[in-house]
Design an enzyme around this catalytic site. Structure first.
Site, PDB file in Angstrom:
ATOM      1  N   ASP A 222      12.714  53.067  74.488  1.00 35.70           N
ATOM      2  CA  ASP A 222      13.899  52.565  73.804  1.00 35.70           C
ATOM      3  C   ASP A 222      13.969  53.094  72.370  1.00 35.70           C
ATOM      4  OD1 ASP A 222      13.545  50.897  76.138  1.00 35.70           O
ATOM      5  OD2 ASP A 222      15.086  49.598  75.303  1.00 35.70           O
TER       6      ASP A 222
ATOM      7  N   HIS B 203      15.505  52.360  67.484  1.00 34.16           N
ATOM      8  CA  HIS B 203      16.379  51.770  68.494  1.00 34.16           C
ATOM      9  C   HIS B 203      17.444  50.959  67.755  1.00 34.16           C
ATOM     10  CE1 HIS B 203      17.627  50.630  72.404  1.00 34.16           C
ATOM     11  NE2 HIS B 203      17.053  49.441  72.456  1.00 34.16           N
TER      12      HIS B 203
ATOM     13  N   HIS C 232      11.367  54.336  81.965  1.00 38.35           N
ATOM     14  CA  HIS C 232      12.557  53.630  81.511  1.00 38.35           C
ATOM     15  C   HIS C 232      13.830  54.346  81.970  1.00 38.35           C
ATOM     16  CE1 HIS C 232      15.265  51.407  78.715  1.00 38.35           C
ATOM     17  NE2 HIS C 232      14.336  50.458  78.822  1.00 38.35           N
TER      18      HIS C 232
ATOM     19  N   ASP D 142      14.897  43.020  79.008  1.00 38.74           N
ATOM     20  CA  ASP D 142      14.162  43.780  80.019  1.00 38.74           C
ATOM     21  C   ASP D 142      12.740  44.113  79.591  1.00 38.74           C
ATOM     22  OD1 ASP D 142      15.345  45.474  78.101  1.00 38.74           O
ATOM     23  OD2 ASP D 142      15.340  47.203  79.447  1.00 38.74           O
TER      24      ASP D 142
END
Length: 303
Positions: A206, A138, A265, A65
């Site tokens: 993220d 992440h 996000h 993404d």
């Protein structure tokens, strides 16, 4: 002056009403893109901006993404008859990942230059814009980015006169040039005041909250940060998958003393993120729940 557009605000998958998170800025005739998920080109076109001036593409990490829209974008750049190089910045293995995606975009009329990040923090100056990458937390290697425009101090003509600096040299000294005339050397600090506050933008997504984000976001004019979930019951899921809650992003914004926070996000399950604005706003009042293609212009503040 920097034009900023948050092209999309969604995470994981594009939705009919929410594009995937990516950021585009325009400065001094060039554009910088951060992440390029599926449909990024559509958002750029809807905004009325052009892909052709994109000189730099920064990647936070290599989840689909955030990078799957790249082959199409490269083909569009090629069809726009771009010949100037494009610089790409991202985690280690960037060149391998991009070249794998280029199986469907093999021939391009421009060179791609790769800068692979290996340290916890790395900085680059491109066309006067300072780009700093910093590692976040992440489930794969991931970086946030700060972008800064420095601002020189004010020119002091009285100091120039007191030191008998020739008038024809003033402009060159204001531009930062060091000049030798005969036996005498003139430097900018002889006529310039202390550097003034520039413009700073910080972007990260993220990640779990980290000290590195607070450190690098300090005094940002705009802080764009992941807020994947607003619902308290999603906290364990955020921790498990290493994403961030609304209140956590707001806490970082408060600690970093930023001017404004834009959350982004959003999870596909979060249909109405604005319903949870107070979750962040109670911690950091200057919180915005943006929609796709929210745009602003960051300018130098008046003295």
């Amino acid at each position: 002056m920097i034009d900023v557009c948050l092209l999309g605000t969604g995470g994981m998958m594009p939705l009919p009403y929410r594009a995937l998170t990516s950021l585009m800025i325009r400065y001094n005739g060039m554009s910088v893109l951060v992440d390029c998920g599926e449909g990024t080109q559509t958002s750029i076109r809807q905004q009325g901006w052009s892909v052709k001036p994109i000189d730099v593409i920064c990647f936070t990490h290599f989840h689909a993404d955030h990078i799957s829209g790249l082959p199409g974008l490269l083909l569009t750049l090629g069809n726009a008859e771009r010949t100037e190089p494009v610089t790409m910045i991202g985690p280690k293995r960037l060149e391998k990942v991009v070249n794998s995606l280029r199986v469907i975009a093999p021939e391009l009329p421009f060179e791609i230059k790769f800068i692979e990040l290996e340290k916890d923090e790395e900085s680059f100056v491109i066309n006067g814009l300072r780009i700093k990458a910093f590692k976040v937390n992440h489930n794969v290697t991931c970086y946030g980015y700060s972008m800064e425009l420095d601002r020189a101090g004010k020119f002091n003509p009285d100091k120039a006169k007191e030191q008998s600096i020739p008038l024809q040299l003033w402009g060159r000294l204001q531009k930062g040039e060091t000049i030798q005339e005969g036996d005498r050397i003139y430097t900018p600090d002889m006529v310039m005041g202390k550097p003034r506050k520039g413009i700073k933008l910080t972007y990260c997504t993220d990640t779990r909250p980290t000290d590195s984000i607070v450190k690098n976001a300090v005094s940002s004019d705009l802080f764009i940060c992941e807020g994947m979930y607003g619902e308290k019951e999603k906290e364990s899921k955020a921790k498990e998958n290493k994403h961030m809650m609304f209140y956590e992003a707001a806490d970082i914004a408060k600690k970093a003393d930023v001017a404004e926070l834009w959350l982004t996000h959003f999870s596909p399950s979060l249909a109405r993120p604005q319903d949870y604005k107070e979750v962040a706003g109670n911690i950091f009042p200057c919180t915005v729940i943006p929609k796709d293609r929210r745009t602003t212009t960051l300018v130098f503040k008046e003295d």
